[in-house]
Design an enzyme around this catalytic site. Sequence first.
Site, PDB file in Angstrom:
ATOM      1  N   HIS A  47     -63.949   3.832  56.002  1.00 37.10           N
ATOM      2  CA  HIS A  47     -64.808   3.855  54.843  1.00 37.10           C
ATOM      3  C   HIS A  47     -66.189   4.921  55.168  1.00 37.10           C
ATOM      4  CE1 HIS A  47     -62.881   0.185  53.211  1.00 37.10           C
ATOM      5  NE2 HIS A  47     -62.135   1.156  52.870  1.00 37.10           N
ATOM      6  N   CYS A  53     -81.610  17.884  50.592  1.00 37.17           N
ATOM      7  CA  CYS A  53     -80.753  18.572  51.826  1.00 37.17           C
ATOM      8  C   CYS A  53     -81.662  19.243  52.652  1.00 37.17           C
ATOM      9  CB  CYS A  53     -79.718  18.996  51.449  1.00 37.17           C
ATOM     10  SG  CYS A  53     -78.536  19.575  52.655  1.00 37.17           S
ATOM     11  N   SER A  63     -61.214  -9.405  58.398  1.00 38.79           N
ATOM     12  CA  SER A  63     -61.032  -8.793  57.004  1.00 38.79           C
ATOM     13  C   SER A  63     -60.221  -9.979  56.132  1.00 38.79           C
ATOM     14  CB  SER A  63     -60.451  -7.472  57.224  1.00 38.79           C
ATOM     15  OG  SER A  63     -60.209  -7.133  55.801  1.00 38.79           O
TER      16      SER A  63
HETATM   17 ZN   LIG Z   1     -77.140  21.108  51.304  1.00 35.83          ZN
END
Ligand SMILES: [Zn+2]
Length: 293
Positions: A132, A191, A233
């Site tokens: 994940h 970003c 789990s």
């Molecule tokens: Zn970016």
Amino acid sequence: MSTAPQEAWEADVPVRGDVAALATLLAEGGVLVLTGAGISTDSGIPDYRGPSSARRRHAPMTYDAFVGDPVARHRYWARSHVGWPQIAGAQPNVGHRAVATLQRAGLLHGLITQNVDGLHQAAGARDVVELHGALGRVVCLGCREVHGREPIQDRLAALNRGFDAHATTINPDGDAELGEADLDRFTMATCPGCGDGPLKPDVVFFGESVPRPRVDHCFDLVARARSLVVLGSSLTVMSGLRFVHAAARRDLPVAVVTAGPSRADDLAGVRLTDRLGEVLPTALDTLGLPDRA
Ligand SMILES: [Zn+2]
């Protein structure tokens, strides 16, 4: 306080075998280990389910909401910003160390984890398949560049010097519970690579598929394993359960060690509910393998 709820919760689990049977399976080698949140609870990261689970006030973030709703995304990051230090500061426990010891001893064919906390690697395990994803990485939804979480966290800290919200509850995905007023005072970063792309933790959200090459790699591990050992789990989500089904189709021995019921209970030849922090060191002792911290 009575322990009745715990007993009722465990009552339906068909316990089979014992630690010696688990040790025998491990000693044969070629073991594929699949771990879940239960192996990290002793490190202070709560399980989604079970008696120690954190009660979420809000539902886990879904992929569609995260990608499609900038407000939901903003609020996720505010909660995640507050929750991250607890994840980043968590230390591997005796269960993670035992798995790493088994790997060093050459008994593991592979290690798949459903956890996103990086604690197997912190304990010294290698070639961990993070089914994940990992909270320690952040991906840009614009340019797809992957960033380390720490530099992003530093940027967020710089942008939110006056943001002093404290989490009341932390969830295993690093998503903290925060008050409404706190959520709206948070400033998000974009970003650092392309300058404006929205950032997403490099984890698989609810409603999002595990990348196909990663799934194929896991099926390949099952195809070459001699046994499958599930640790901590309940296999509630199909993303992990399908590998147990694949192992059963191959007639591989399956062991499940987890508190409470799991969806693989019918498939497990060894089925234990004892604490991993006790079962694994005992199994290692049986095998003559020292726990090296
Ligand atoms: Zn970016």
